[in-house]
Design a protein around this motif. Structure first.
Motif, PDB file in Angstrom:
ATOM      1  N   LEU A 136       0.857  -1.170   0.000  1.00  0.00           N
ATOM      2  CA  LEU A 136       0.000   0.000   0.000  1.00  0.00           C
ATOM      3  C   LEU A 136       0.899   1.228   0.000  1.00  0.00           C
ATOM      4  N   CYS A 137       0.523   2.210  -0.794  1.00  0.00           N
ATOM      5  CA  CYS A 137       1.305   3.443  -0.956  1.00  0.00           C
ATOM      6  C   CYS A 137       1.764   3.987   0.407  1.00  0.00           C
ATOM      7  N   ALA A 138       3.026   4.389   0.459  1.00  0.00           N
ATOM      8  CA  ALA A 138       3.636   4.803   1.719  1.00  0.00           C
ATOM      9  C   ALA A 138       3.031   6.094   2.285  1.00  0.00           C
ATOM     10  N   CYS A 139       2.282   6.840   1.497  1.00  0.00           N
ATOM     11  CA  CYS A 139       1.714   8.089   2.003  1.00  0.00           C
ATOM     12  C   CYS A 139       0.474   7.837   2.840  1.00  0.00           C
ATOM     13  N   GLY A 140      -0.058   6.613   2.767  1.00  0.00           N
ATOM     14  CA  GLY A 140      -1.238   6.303   3.547  1.00  0.00           C
ATOM     15  C   GLY A 140      -2.544   6.523   2.804  1.00  0.00           C
ATOM     16  N   CYS A 141      -2.453   6.785   1.500  1.00  0.00           N
ATOM     17  CA  CYS A 141      -3.668   7.052   0.718  1.00  0.00           C
ATOM     18  C   CYS A 141      -4.461   5.778   0.447  1.00  0.00           C
ATOM     19  N   GLY A 142      -3.850   4.623   0.670  1.00  0.00           N
ATOM     20  CA  GLY A 142      -4.573   3.368   0.489  1.00  0.00           C
ATOM     21  C   GLY A 142      -4.478   2.780  -0.902  1.00  0.00           C
TER      22      GLY A 142
ATOM     23  N   PRO B  47      -3.567  10.216  -7.264  1.00  0.00           N
ATOM     24  CA  PRO B  47      -3.677  11.633  -6.877  1.00  0.00           C
ATOM     25  C   PRO B  47      -2.502  12.102  -6.015  1.00  0.00           C
ATOM     26  N   CYS B  48      -1.951  11.205  -5.183  1.00  0.00           N
ATOM     27  CA  CYS B  48      -0.898  11.630  -4.254  1.00  0.00           C
ATOM     28  C   CYS B  48       0.444  11.863  -4.942  1.00  0.00           C
ATOM     29  N   ARG B  49       0.671  11.233  -6.096  1.00  0.00           N
ATOM     30  CA  ARG B  49       1.932  11.346  -6.840  1.00  0.00           C
ATOM     31  C   ARG B  49       3.154  11.080  -5.965  1.00  0.00           C
ATOM     32  N   SER B  50       3.001  10.161  -5.049  1.00  0.00           N
ATOM     33  CA  SER B  50       4.110   9.840  -4.150  1.00  0.00           C
ATOM     34  C   SER B  50       5.286   9.260  -4.922  1.00  0.00           C
ATOM     35  N   HIS B  51       6.452   9.578  -4.457  1.00  0.00           N
ATOM     36  CA  HIS B  51       7.678   9.071  -5.071  1.00  0.00           C
ATOM     37  C   HIS B  51       8.654   8.762  -3.951  1.00  0.00           C
TER      38      HIS B  51
HETATM   39 ZN   LIG Z   1      -0.306   7.660  -1.890  1.00  0.00          ZN
END
Ligand SMILES: [Zn+2]
Length: 135
Positions: A36-42, A76-80
């Motif tokens: 799951l994405c590390a930003c917590g967005c799910g 949407p979060c565009r996490s990298h």
């Molecule tokens: Zn995310």
């Protein structure tokens, strides 16, 4: 959202339908990893594993590493970020240009890999010819 996430490795056969946060699932059978994405967005992030894809290093003490970085530019979060030794290291969010460059980089890596494969294959045939004609 923040830097709180750490990952531990869990080896599975098939990917579970619901992923737990903080777990990097690795399926050798399907040559894929998911988390799951590390930003917590799910968002579920699937990363195929292989010589031209992602690689997982499993370190029992430090925790798993996932190479190269994960760029969730379609979300949407565009996490990298990079997962290294079980820890999340954040990179800047990708601009459209960087996303484009990243895609080229990936393509380039793939081309280079297959080029090297082909060259070694041709190289062998070439050696064989040389040996025949030397006689
Ligand atoms: Zn995310």
């Amino acid at each position: 959202m923040g830097n709180l996430m750490r990952y531990r490795l869990e080896r599975v056969g098939a990917m579970p339908a619901a992923l737990e946060s903080g777990v990097l699932y690795v399926s050798d059978e399907y040559e894929t990893a998911a988390h799951l994405c590390a930003c917590g967005c799910g968002s579920k992030v699937r990363t195929p594993l292989g010589p031209t894809e992602w690689m997982v290093d499993d370190d029992d003490e430090a925790g798993p590493s996932l190479h190269p970085s994960v760029g969730n530019w379609q979300r949407p979060c565009r996490s990298h970020y990079v997962i290294a030794g079980g820890e999340v290291h954040w990179s800047n969010a990708w601009t459209d240009q960087q996303v484009e460059a990243g895609r080229h980089g990936e393509q380039h890596r793939r081309d280079a890999y297959y080029f090297a494969l082909n060259r070694s294959r041709f190289g062998r045939i070439f050696d064989w010819f040389r040996r025949i004609f030397r006689r």
